[in-house]
Design a protein around this motif. Structure first.
Motif, PDB file in Angstrom:
ATOM      1  N   VAL A 108     -23.121  -9.637  21.651  1.00 55.61           N
ATOM      2  CA  VAL A 108     -23.133  -9.189  20.264  1.00 55.61           C
ATOM      3  C   VAL A 108     -22.603 -10.310  19.371  1.00 55.61           C
ATOM      4  O   VAL A 108     -21.479 -10.794  19.592  1.00 55.61           O
ATOM      5  CB  VAL A 108     -22.228  -7.946  20.097  1.00 55.61           C
ATOM      6  N   PRO A 109     -23.372 -10.728  18.367  1.00 50.41           N
ATOM      7  CA  PRO A 109     -22.827 -11.699  17.425  1.00 50.41           C
ATOM      8  C   PRO A 109     -21.769 -11.029  16.552  1.00 50.41           C
ATOM      9  O   PRO A 109     -21.935  -9.876  16.139  1.00 50.41           O
ATOM     10  CB  PRO A 109     -24.042 -12.119  16.591  1.00 50.41           C
ATOM     11  N   LEU A 110     -20.664 -11.725  16.328  1.00 43.33           N
ATOM     12  CA  LEU A 110     -19.573 -11.174  15.523  1.00 43.33           C
ATOM     13  C   LEU A 110     -19.483 -11.914  14.193  1.00 43.33           C
ATOM     14  O   LEU A 110     -19.496 -13.138  14.166  1.00 43.33           O
ATOM     15  CB  LEU A 110     -18.242 -11.310  16.255  1.00 43.33           C
ATOM     16  N   LEU A 111     -19.388 -11.167  13.123  1.00 39.69           N
ATOM     17  CA  LEU A 111     -19.140 -11.738  11.806  1.00 39.69           C
ATOM     18  C   LEU A 111     -17.633 -11.784  11.614  1.00 39.69           C
ATOM     19  O   LEU A 111     -16.941 -10.777  11.803  1.00 39.69           O
ATOM     20  CB  LEU A 111     -19.785 -10.877  10.726  1.00 39.69           C
ATOM     21  N   ILE A 112     -17.126 -12.928  11.241  1.00 40.14           N
ATOM     22  CA  ILE A 112     -15.678 -13.123  11.151  1.00 40.14           C
ATOM     23  C   ILE A 112     -15.021 -12.069  10.265  1.00 40.14           C
ATOM     24  O   ILE A 112     -13.969 -11.537  10.597  1.00 40.14           O
ATOM     25  CB  ILE A 112     -15.352 -14.540  10.614  1.00 40.14           C
ATOM     26  N   HIS A 113     -15.639 -11.705   9.155  1.00 43.09           N
ATOM     27  CA  HIS A 113     -15.020 -10.764   8.227  1.00 43.09           C
ATOM     28  C   HIS A 113     -15.157  -9.307   8.669  1.00 43.09           C
ATOM     29  O   HIS A 113     -14.575  -8.430   8.050  1.00 43.09           O
ATOM     30  CB  HIS A 113     -15.616 -10.944   6.820  1.00 43.09           C
ATOM     31  N   ALA A 114     -15.935  -9.047   9.755  1.00 37.70           N
ATOM     32  CA  ALA A 114     -16.136  -7.657  10.193  1.00 37.70           C
ATOM     33  C   ALA A 114     -15.936  -7.482  11.692  1.00 37.70           C
ATOM     34  O   ALA A 114     -16.430  -6.526  12.277  1.00 37.70           O
ATOM     35  CB  ALA A 114     -17.540  -7.201   9.798  1.00 37.70           C
ATOM     36  N   THR A 115     -15.189  -8.375  12.309  1.00 33.57           N
ATOM     37  CA  THR A 115     -15.022  -8.351  13.769  1.00 33.57           C
ATOM     38  C   THR A 115     -14.474  -7.022  14.272  1.00 33.57           C
ATOM     39  O   THR A 115     -15.024  -6.427  15.200  1.00 33.57           O
ATOM     40  CB  THR A 115     -14.098  -9.501  14.216  1.00 33.57           C
ATOM     41  N   LYS A 116     -13.413  -6.531  13.673  1.00 35.17           N
ATOM     42  CA  LYS A 116     -12.801  -5.286  14.139  1.00 35.17           C
ATOM     43  C   LYS A 116     -13.765  -4.114  14.012  1.00 35.17           C
ATOM     44  O   LYS A 116     -13.903  -3.308  14.945  1.00 35.17           O
ATOM     45  CB  LYS A 116     -11.507  -4.984  13.381  1.00 35.17           C
ATOM     46  N   ALA A 117     -14.438  -4.003  12.900  1.00 42.70           N
ATOM     47  CA  ALA A 117     -15.380  -2.896  12.700  1.00 42.70           C
ATOM     48  C   ALA A 117     -16.513  -2.943  13.716  1.00 42.70           C
ATOM     49  O   ALA A 117     -16.915  -1.910  14.260  1.00 42.70           O
ATOM     50  CB  ALA A 117     -15.931  -2.928  11.275  1.00 42.70           C
ATOM     51  N   PRO A 158     -23.102 -19.935  17.661  1.00 48.02           N
ATOM     52  CA  PRO A 158     -23.718 -20.957  16.821  1.00 48.02           C
ATOM     53  C   PRO A 158     -23.018 -21.037  15.458  1.00 48.02           C
ATOM     54  O   PRO A 158     -22.568 -20.018  14.915  1.00 48.02           O
ATOM     55  CB  PRO A 158     -25.160 -20.483  16.659  1.00 48.02           C
ATOM     56  N   GLY A 159     -22.907 -22.224  14.934  1.00 41.16           N
ATOM     57  CA  GLY A 159     -22.246 -22.407  13.640  1.00 41.16           C
ATOM     58  C   GLY A 159     -20.787 -22.023  13.729  1.00 41.16           C
ATOM     59  O   GLY A 159     -20.077 -22.391  14.651  1.00 41.16           O
ATOM     60  N   ASP A 160     -20.335 -21.234  12.755  1.00 42.87           N
ATOM     61  CA  ASP A 160     -18.934 -20.787  12.725  1.00 42.87           C
ATOM     62  C   ASP A 160     -18.757 -19.410  13.341  1.00 42.87           C
ATOM     63  O   ASP A 160     -17.700 -18.814  13.240  1.00 42.87           O
ATOM     64  CB  ASP A 160     -18.432 -20.749  11.275  1.00 42.87           C
TER      65      ASP A 160
END
Length: 51
Positions: A9-18, A37-39
């Protein structure tokens, strides 16, 4: 013997917990988080396969 199914699952830094809370509510267990990939980050999850 337990059989497992896996997902990445790709994780978005600002929504990791959710994101992880939602997958956890569906029975997935976090195994590892690695740089993506990327950040971004990628989470590896597993859960027992239904028979």
């Amino acid at each position: 013997m337990t059989r497992w199914e896996y997902v990445t699952v790709p994780l978005l830094i600002h929504a990791t917990k959710a994101i992880l809370d939602q997958w956890g509510a569906d029975g997935w267990e976090l195994v590892q988080v690695v740089p993506g990939p990327g950040d971004g980050l990628v989470a590896y999850l597993k859960r027992p396969k239904e028979s």
